[in-house]
Design an enzyme around this catalytic site. Structure first.
Site, PDB file in Angstrom:
ATOM      1  CD  GLN A   1      -4.572   8.847  29.792  1.00  0.00           C
ATOM      2  OE1 GLN A   1      -4.981   9.710  28.826  1.00  0.00           O
ATOM      3  NE2 GLN A   1      -4.177   7.701  29.712  1.00  0.00           N
TER       4      GLN A   1
ATOM      5  CE1 TYR B   1      -0.236  15.117  25.211  1.00  0.00           C
ATOM      6  CE2 TYR B   1      -0.353  13.134  25.989  1.00  0.00           C
ATOM      7  CZ  TYR B   1      -0.637  13.894  24.978  1.00  0.00           C
ATOM      8  OH  TYR B   1      -1.163  13.589  23.692  1.00  0.00           O
TER       9      TYR B   1
ATOM     10  NE  ARG C   1      -1.888   3.504  28.729  1.00  0.00           N
ATOM     11  CZ  ARG C   1      -1.906   3.390  27.448  1.00  0.00           C
ATOM     12  NH1 ARG C   1      -2.264   4.275  26.597  1.00  0.00           N
ATOM     13  NH2 ARG C   1      -2.095   2.228  26.960  1.00  0.00           N
TER      14      ARG C   1
ATOM     15  NE  ARG D   1      -4.492   1.364  17.442  1.00  0.00           N
ATOM     16  CZ  ARG D   1      -3.307   0.954  16.900  1.00  0.00           C
ATOM     17  NH1 ARG D   1      -3.064   1.439  15.731  1.00  0.00           N
ATOM     18  NH2 ARG D   1      -2.515   0.094  17.463  1.00  0.00           N
TER      19      ARG D   1
ATOM     20  CB  CYS E   1      -9.175  -3.423  14.580  1.00  0.00           C
ATOM     21  SG  CYS E   1      -8.097  -1.930  14.356  1.00  0.00           S
TER      22      CYS E   1
ATOM     23  CB  CYS F   1      -6.220   1.591   8.457  1.00  0.00           C
ATOM     24  SG  CYS F   1      -7.955   2.244   9.144  1.00  0.00           S
TER      25      CYS F   1
END
Length: 376
Positions: A99, A153, A200, A320, A343, A346
């Site tokens: 990326q 960004y 993205r 995650r 997952c 959290c």
């Protein structure tokens, strides 16, 4: 299940399944941006676990101080990344892409550089930085590149309604899109027509006065028209609603928009999937067939399958849960769902990143004095 069926990215690169590991910070690179064995091992873990397409953590296209962030700003970084791609390809059937990111300066004093602060010369060097980084990525053996046009960004900031420039790169959406167009065109020239270029982008910034689907629809159509090979739809992650902390740089993932980037457990499953679904609908109606990737609290194979079944997306991005148990795709495909470490959303992994610590799942068990993920 459809998520485990082979898929081809815009007719160019075949992947083993429809599962994508999106960019997730590891803090495993060196301070000067070089690869480490521990970082290679992390991506090999995702690959062996059954993820079809892996997007690395963000890799900087510009030579600047950036801490534990991988870089493709110079040719010197190519050999190390070539080791990464060779190992992933040698140990699995997974495909892997970097990326690529350009970011603006922030400091502990509270200073944050904005797109309005860039001189025209600084701005006009950006397309070349992305293009040369992409050229190096192809040389390093990556199967594709992903241009980071989301979150806090530089590129996302140009696309945003928060862009206050008064020249040809600010104001109207057409002007705000100009730099993105130049980056895509330069990158395509650098890597060729046969190479996969993804982006993205934010479906919604989730800030007061920021971009919504009203802006992201035409942005997605513009990218599709430029020949982008896939669109990975994210959300949020903006400085504009970040929570300031004394003596620390502003963190774009601390406000509500940041929670939409990495939805915590109090948010519903598939909370951001509707954004990908709407963008996919719009580009399909316009006659484009490039794949769209959905993200945002997709916890398991069954939920991922529902996204594909409904036609909301062509691939699913699962971050995650893949960190928590890198072997969840393999275990799910083999009917061993009861063995998957689940997952909890959290966000302790996010807290580790914010503290500049190695990013692991707190559920990982210690083995022989080291923290280790669940077994295959």
């Amino acid at each position: 299940m459809k998520i485990f069926e082979p898929y081809t990215l815009n007719g160019k690169v075949g992947i083993e399944n429809r599962i994508l590991m999106p960019a997730l910070v590891t803090r495993l690179a060196t301070e000067d941006g070089n690869i480490t064995k521990e970082l290679v091992d992390r991506y090999v873990l995702y690959a062996k676990g059954g993820t079809g397409f892996i997007v690395t953590e963000a890799i900087s296209v510009k030579k600047q101080k950036s801490g534990q962030l991988l870089r493709l700003s110079e040719d010197v970084f190519v050999p190390g990344l070539k080791e990464l791609t060779a190992t992933v390809h040698g140990d699995s059937n997974a495909k892997i892409a970097p990326q690529l990111v350009h970011f603006l300066k922030i400091s502990k004093s509270g200073y944050r550089q904005k797109v309005e602060d860039l001189s025209l010369d600084e701005l006009q060097e950006i397309p070349g930085l992305f293009a040369q980084a992409a050229r190096r990525a192809r040389e390093a053996g990556f199967d594709a590149v992903e241009l980071h046009f989301a979150h806090a960004y530089t590129m996302s900031s140009f696309l945003s309604r928060y862009n206050r420039r008064k020249d040809a790169y600010g104001g109207s959406l057409e002007n705000r899109f100009r730099l993105a167009e130049q980056v895509v065109v330069a990158t395509r020239e650098a890597v060729g027509e046969d190479y996969v270029i993804g982006t993205r982008l934010n479906g919604d910034e989730f800030t007061l006065g920021g971009n919504t689907l009203e802006q992201s629809r035409p942005i997605a159509l513009g990218l599709a028209g430029l020949g982008i090979d896939y669109l990975s739809v994210s959300a949020g992650g903006k400085f504009e609603d970040a929570v300031p902390k004394q003596g620390e740089p502003l963190n774009p993932y601390t406000g509500y928009s940041g929670h939409r980037t990495m939805p915590p457990r109090w948010m519903p499953e598939k909370v951001n999937v509707y954004l990908a679904a709407e963008i996919r609908r719009v580009i399909r109606e316009a006659g484009f067939t490039l794949p769209v990737v959905a993200a945002g609290r997709i916890p398991n194979a069954e939920v991922a399958e529902s996204v594909i079944d409904r036609g909301d997306a062509d691939l699913v991005a699962v971050a995650r849960p893949t960190l928590c148990d890198p072997y969840w795709p393999k275990k799910s495909r083999e009917g061993r769902g009861n063995e998957i470490q689940t997952c909890m959303y959290c966000n302790r992994c996010r807290q580790a990143d914010e503290a500049f610590q190695k990013v692991v799942c707190f559920q990982w068990k210690k083995k022989d004095g080291a923290v280790a993920p669940p077994p295959p």
